[in-house]
Design an enzyme around this catalytic site. Structure first.
Site, mmCIF file in Angstrom:
data_model
loop_
_atom_site.group_PDB
_atom_site.id
_atom_site.type_symbol
_atom_site.label_atom_id
_atom_site.label_comp_id
_atom_site.label_asym_id
_atom_site.label_seq_id
_atom_site.Cartn_x
_atom_site.Cartn_y
_atom_site.Cartn_z
ATOM 1 N N ALA A 1 -10.732 -6.683 4.480
ATOM 2 C CA ALA A 1 -9.962 -6.678 5.725
ATOM 3 C C ALA A 1 -8.474 -6.937 5.529
ATOM 4 O O ALA A 1 -7.704 -6.794 6.473
ATOM 5 C CB ALA A 1 -10.541 -7.706 6.695
ATOM 6 N N TYR B 1 0.156 -10.070 12.697
ATOM 7 C CA TYR B 1 -0.949 -9.148 12.964
ATOM 8 C C TYR B 1 -2.038 -9.909 13.703
ATOM 9 O O TYR B 1 -2.335 -11.058 13.372
ATOM 10 C CB TYR B 1 -1.527 -8.583 11.663
ATOM 11 N N ASP C 1 -8.851 15.436 10.646
ATOM 12 C CA ASP C 1 -8.124 14.798 11.752
ATOM 13 C C ASP C 1 -8.359 15.603 13.020
ATOM 14 O O ASP C 1 -8.648 16.806 12.975
ATOM 15 C CB ASP C 1 -6.628 14.705 11.440
ATOM 16 N N SER D 1 0.038 0.122 6.197
ATOM 17 C CA SER D 1 -0.813 1.312 6.137
ATOM 18 C C SER D 1 -0.499 2.131 4.892
ATOM 19 O O SER D 1 -1.400 2.697 4.264
ATOM 20 C CB SER D 1 -0.615 2.171 7.391
ATOM 21 N N GLU E 1 0.789 -4.912 15.070
ATOM 22 C CA GLU E 1 0.139 -3.598 15.015
ATOM 23 C C GLU E 1 0.276 -2.775 16.286
ATOM 24 O O GLU E 1 -0.068 -1.584 16.287
ATOM 25 C CB GLU E 1 -1.346 -3.729 14.651
ATOM 26 N N LYS F 1 -1.293 -12.539 8.544
ATOM 27 C CA LYS F 1 -2.640 -12.267 9.055
ATOM 28 C C LYS F 1 -2.898 -13.004 10.354
ATOM 29 O O LYS F 1 -2.210 -13.963 10.708
ATOM 30 C CB LYS F 1 -3.695 -12.660 8.019
ATOM 31 N N ARG G 1 0.326 -13.123 0.858
ATOM 32 C CA ARG G 1 1.554 -12.705 1.512
ATOM 33 C C ARG G 1 2.144 -13.874 2.304
ATOM 34 O O ARG G 1 1.467 -14.874 2.539
ATOM 35 C CB ARG G 1 1.280 -11.526 2.449
ATOM 36 N N ILE H 1 -11.169 -1.295 8.852
ATOM 37 C CA ILE H 1 -12.033 -2.457 9.062
ATOM 38 C C ILE H 1 -11.354 -3.548 9.890
ATOM 39 O O ILE H 1 -12.028 -4.299 10.605
ATOM 40 C CB ILE H 1 -12.538 -3.017 7.707
ATOM 41 N N ASP H 2 -10.019 -3.642 9.845
ATOM 42 C CA ASP H 2 -9.316 -4.625 10.687
ATOM 43 C C ASP H 2 -9.595 -4.392 12.168
ATOM 44 O O ASP H 2 -9.526 -5.322 12.971
ATOM 45 C CB ASP H 2 -7.806 -4.566 10.452
ATOM 46 N N VAL I 1 -8.954 5.705 10.298
ATOM 47 C CA VAL I 1 -8.878 6.057 11.721
ATOM 48 C C VAL I 1 -8.227 4.916 12.500
ATOM 49 O O VAL I 1 -8.536 3.748 12.264
ATOM 50 C CB VAL I 1 -10.291 6.318 12.281
ATOM 51 N N LEU I 2 -7.344 5.254 13.413
ATOM 52 C CA LEU I 2 -6.673 4.219 14.206
ATOM 53 C C LEU I 2 -6.525 4.670 15.650
ATOM 54 O O LEU I 2 -6.010 5.756 15.921
ATOM 55 C CB LEU I 2 -5.292 3.904 13.632
ATOM 56 N N HIS J 1 -5.045 -7.852 15.632
ATOM 57 C CA HIS J 1 -6.281 -7.050 15.596
ATOM 58 C C HIS J 1 -7.365 -7.703 16.461
ATOM 59 O O HIS J 1 -8.449 -8.058 15.998
ATOM 60 C CB HIS J 1 -6.779 -6.887 14.159
ATOM 61 N N ARG K 1 -0.844 17.576 13.535
ATOM 62 C CA ARG K 1 -0.765 16.775 12.314
ATOM 63 C C ARG K 1 -1.357 17.531 11.124
ATOM 64 O O ARG K 1 -0.812 17.484 10.019
ATOM 65 C CB ARG K 1 -1.501 15.438 12.514
#
Length: 372
Positions: free
Chosen positions: A299, A94, A198, A134, A118, A75, A15, A269-270, A239-240, A96, A203
C-alpha cells in the site's frame, strides 16, 4: 503558523513530510516548524540538517501534534495519530479515505481539517500531488513484478524481456494514467510485450502517438480485460477514480484461470484495489498467493525508494503547504479551487463527494462549509 512534521510510523515507511529545504522555505515565510527527532534520518536527512534549516526538534510525535497548527505528513494517519489530532488542526497528507472507514470516522471525531494530497487538482484536470508518487509506483511496479516472476517468489520463472530465441513476457497494464504510463514505459524498456487497457479513447490515442508500435493499446471492456489478463504473465492494476474506491475490474474467476505463477501488481490498493483478490500488504510481507497467482499489493510502494519519493513529493506539495500557512486554510481554500478540492473532512463533515458516497456519509459542499 506552527507546522509539525511527525515521523512516519507505517511499516517500512521512511518518507518524511518536509525536507530541510522545505523547512527553510517555511521559516523564510515567517513560520515555525517542529520536526520529530530522526524523522528523516533513514533517508540521509539527520536532525542537524533540519536545525540548520531553522526547525525545532521534538522528542516524540505527541509533542509535535500538541504544539502544531498544521501537521504535514506523507501517509494517512494511523489511528493512534488520529487520536492526537484536535479540533481545527490542519492535516495535510495522503488520506485515501474511501476504503478506510475507521480512519475517516477517527478524523471526523477529531474535528480536524483534513486536506488530502490525492484529491488536490490542477487547471489541466490532473492530480499534481498524486502524480509524483504515481510515477514512482508505476516504475516500481515493473521492478516488483519482474522480481515476483522469479521461481523463489512463487512466479513462473520467466525473465521479463526474454533472451534471443525465447519469447519475452506479456505485460498487461490496466489504466493509462500517470502510474500506468510509467509502468508501460518501464516494461517496454525491459523489452517485454506490453498492452495497456483504458476506457478513455483520447488517452489511448495519445499513448499510441507517444509509443507507436511498441505498445498495444486496447479499449477497456470486460471481454478485452478477460482476454488479455488470461494471456498475461504480469498484470499491473493502475486504475484511479479520484477519491473513490477503485472498481474491481479483474474478477476472481479470471484470476483462477490465469497462468500458474503469473503475477498481479495492484498500484490501486490505496483505494481498495482493482483485483477481486487484492488486500493490502507491507514491504515486510509484500506478496501472497491466490489460485497459484502471486499478488503484490503493497500500500505504500514508493516508500521502498523513500529518498527519491520524499524529494519528488516535496517539490509538488511545497507551494500548497506555503499557501495554507501564509493565508490560513480558509483563505487559501477560498482563493484556490484546486486546493479546495483537497478538502475531505472539515470539523466532522465529509466534504468530498466520492468519499462520502463510498463511506455512506452525508456530503457537505466544501465551499459552503469553509464560508460558514
Amino acid at each position: 503558523m506552527r507546522i509539525g512534521v511527525p515521523k512516519e510510523i507505517k511499516v517500512h515507511e521512511y518518507r518524511v513530510g518536509m525536507t530541510p529545504a522545505s523547512v527553510r522555505e517555511a521559516v523564510h515565510n515567517g513560520h515555525q516548524v517542529v520536526v520529530e527527532t530522526n524523522a528523516g534520518l533513514a533517508i540521509g536527512l539527520p536532525d542537524e540538517s533540519y536545525i540548520a534549516a531553522g526547525a525545532e526538534i521534538a522528542g516524540n510525535a505527541s509533542d509535535v501534534f500538541a504544539s502544531a497548527d498544521m501537521i504535514v505528513k506523507v501517509k494517512e494517519p494511523q489511528l493512534n495519530e488520529c487520536a492526537m489530532l484536535r479540533e481545527g488542526q490542519i492535516l495535510f497528507t495522503y488520506l485515501h479515505l474511501a476504503p478506510d472507514p475507521e480512519q475517516a470516522k477517527a478524523l471526523m471525531a477529531s474535528g480536524c481539517v483534513a486536506i488530502a494530497y490525492e484529491t488536490v487538482t490542477d487547471r489541466h484536470g490532473g492530480l499534481p500531488l498524486l502524480a509524483p508518487m504515481s510515477e514512482v509506483a508505476g516504475r516500481m511496479s515493473i521492478q516488483a513484478g519482474a522480481h515476483c516472476l522469479e521461481m523463489e517468489q512463487g512466479g513462473r520463472g520467466q525473465l521479463l524481456g526474454g533472451v534471443p530465441g525465447v519469447p519475452a513476457a506479456k505485460v498487461v497494464v490496466i489504466g493509462g494514467g500517470v502510474a500506468g504510463t510509467n509502468a508501460a514505459r518501464m516494461a517496454m524498456g525491459l523489452e517485454a510485450h506490453v498492452t495497456i487497457i483504458d476506457i478513455n479513447l483520447d488517452r489511448l490515442y495519445e499513448l499510441d502517438m507517444q509509443f507507436g508500435p511498441m505498445l498495444n493499446t486496447i479499449f477497456s471492456t470486460v471481454d478485452a480485460i478477460e482476454e488479455h489478463v488470461l494471456g498475461a504473465d504480469l498484470v499491473v492494476g493502475a486504475v484511479l477514480v479520484p477519491g473513490a474506491a477503485a472498481p474491481k475490474l479483474v474478477s476472481r474467476n479470471m484470476i483462477s484461470n490465469m497462468k500458474r505463477g503469473a503475477v498481479l501488481v495492484d498500484i490501486s490498493i490505496d483505494q481498495g484495489g482493482c483485483f477481486a483478490t487484492s488486500r493490502p500488504t507491507t514491504h515486510a510481507e509484500p506478496t501472497y498467493v491466490v489460485d497459484d497467482v502471486v499478488h503484490y499489493c503493497v500500500a505504500n510502494m514508493p516508500g521502498a525508494v523513500a529518498r527519491t519519493s520524499t524529494f519528488a513529493l516535496n517539490n509538488a506539495t511545497l507551494p500548497f503547504m506555503l499557501a495554507l500557512a501564509n493565508k490560513g486554510y480558509r483563505q487559501a481554500l477560498a482563493d484556490d479551487p484546486h486546493l479546495l478540492a483537497g478538502l475531505n473532512v472539515h470539523h466532522g463533515a465529509v466534504t468530498y463527494e466520492a468519499v462520502a458516497s463510498a463511506l455512506g456519509e452525508k456530503f457537505h459542499d466544501a465551499a459552503s462549509v469553509i464560508a460558514a
